[in-house]
Design a protein around this motif. Structure first.
Motif, PDB file in Angstrom:
ATOM      1  N   ALA A  67      67.244  21.451  42.702  1.00 23.98           N
ATOM      2  CA  ALA A  67      68.393  21.635  43.478  1.00 23.98           C
ATOM      3  C   ALA A  67      68.612  20.542  44.219  1.00 23.98           C
ATOM      4  O   ALA A  67      67.716  20.239  44.936  1.00 23.98           O
ATOM      5  CB  ALA A  67      68.209  22.927  44.311  1.00 23.98           C
ATOM      6  N   PRO A  68      70.003  20.130  44.690  1.00 23.72           N
ATOM      7  CA  PRO A  68      70.111  19.028  45.723  1.00 23.72           C
ATOM      8  C   PRO A  68      69.949  19.426  46.795  1.00 23.72           C
ATOM      9  O   PRO A  68      69.953  20.845  47.349  1.00 23.72           O
ATOM     10  CB  PRO A  68      71.545  18.884  45.395  1.00 23.72           C
ATOM     11  N   ARG A  69      69.576  18.437  47.722  1.00 30.82           N
ATOM     12  CA  ARG A  69      69.274  18.792  49.154  1.00 30.82           C
ATOM     13  C   ARG A  69      70.404  19.221  49.819  1.00 30.82           C
ATOM     14  O   ARG A  69      71.531  18.503  49.837  1.00 30.82           O
ATOM     15  CB  ARG A  69      68.526  17.789  49.802  1.00 30.82           C
ATOM     16  N   GLN A  70      70.602  20.139  50.804  1.00 32.24           N
ATOM     17  CA  GLN A  70      71.600  20.566  51.602  1.00 32.24           C
ATOM     18  C   GLN A  70      71.742  19.590  52.873  1.00 32.24           C
ATOM     19  O   GLN A  70      70.897  19.143  53.294  1.00 32.24           O
ATOM     20  CB  GLN A  70      71.381  21.972  52.144  1.00 32.24           C
ATOM     21  N   PRO A  71      73.042  19.047  52.989  1.00 32.17           N
ATOM     22  CA  PRO A  71      72.999  18.029  54.031  1.00 32.17           C
ATOM     23  C   PRO A  71      72.752  18.899  55.386  1.00 32.17           C
ATOM     24  O   PRO A  71      73.000  19.954  55.574  1.00 32.17           O
ATOM     25  CB  PRO A  71      74.691  17.802  53.958  1.00 32.17           C
ATOM     26  N   GLY A  72      72.276  17.960  56.340  1.00 32.15           N
ATOM     27  CA  GLY A  72      72.166  18.620  57.565  1.00 32.15           C
ATOM     28  C   GLY A  72      70.674  19.246  57.710  1.00 32.15           C
ATOM     29  O   GLY A  72      70.130  19.623  58.771  1.00 32.15           O
ATOM     30  N   LEU A  73      70.041  19.765  56.612  1.00 28.69           N
ATOM     31  CA  LEU A  73      68.518  20.165  56.662  1.00 28.69           C
ATOM     32  C   LEU A  73      67.599  19.135  56.787  1.00 28.69           C
ATOM     33  O   LEU A  73      67.891  18.132  56.259  1.00 28.69           O
ATOM     34  CB  LEU A  73      68.500  21.147  55.332  1.00 28.69           C
TER      35      LEU A  73
END
Length: 100
Positions: A67-73
């Motif tokens: 899964a792609p990394r969530q921005p801001g995490l």
């Protein structure tokens, strides 16, 4: 001389295919049972090896399928080596001095 090299290359390919079939776990083999793949590779050396590589061999998991990394995490922490652990270094120093 060229015929000998081609023959050796085909023998190496056949042996690679044969050992690959033998070492592949039964549950990972695709399309037909492992015993049948073994017979195909043994009886049809070059063609059987090609069939094995194309249709029977398990596919390696793709590195890009997570899964792609969530921005801001924040990024997960990088693996820590034993030489970065002060407790490990103290224990190693103690063992090297013979303070067991």
């Amino acid at each position: 001389m060229a015929g000998v090299l081609i023959g050796l290359a085909l023998l190496a390919f056949w042996l690679y295919s044969l050992f690959d079939v033998i070492t592949t776990p039964e549950e990972a083999v695709q399309n037909v049972p492992k015993a049948l793949w073994l017979l195909i590779v043994v009886l049809l050396p070059v063609v059987g090896g090609l069939f094995w590589l194309v249709r029977g061999r398990p596919h390696a998991p793709s590195a890009g399928r997570h899964a792609p990394r969530q921005p801001g995490l924040p990024l997960p922490p990088a693996p820590k080596g034993p030489d970065d652990d002060p407790e490990f270094l103290r224990e190693l120093d103690r063992r090297m001095r013979g303070d067991d």
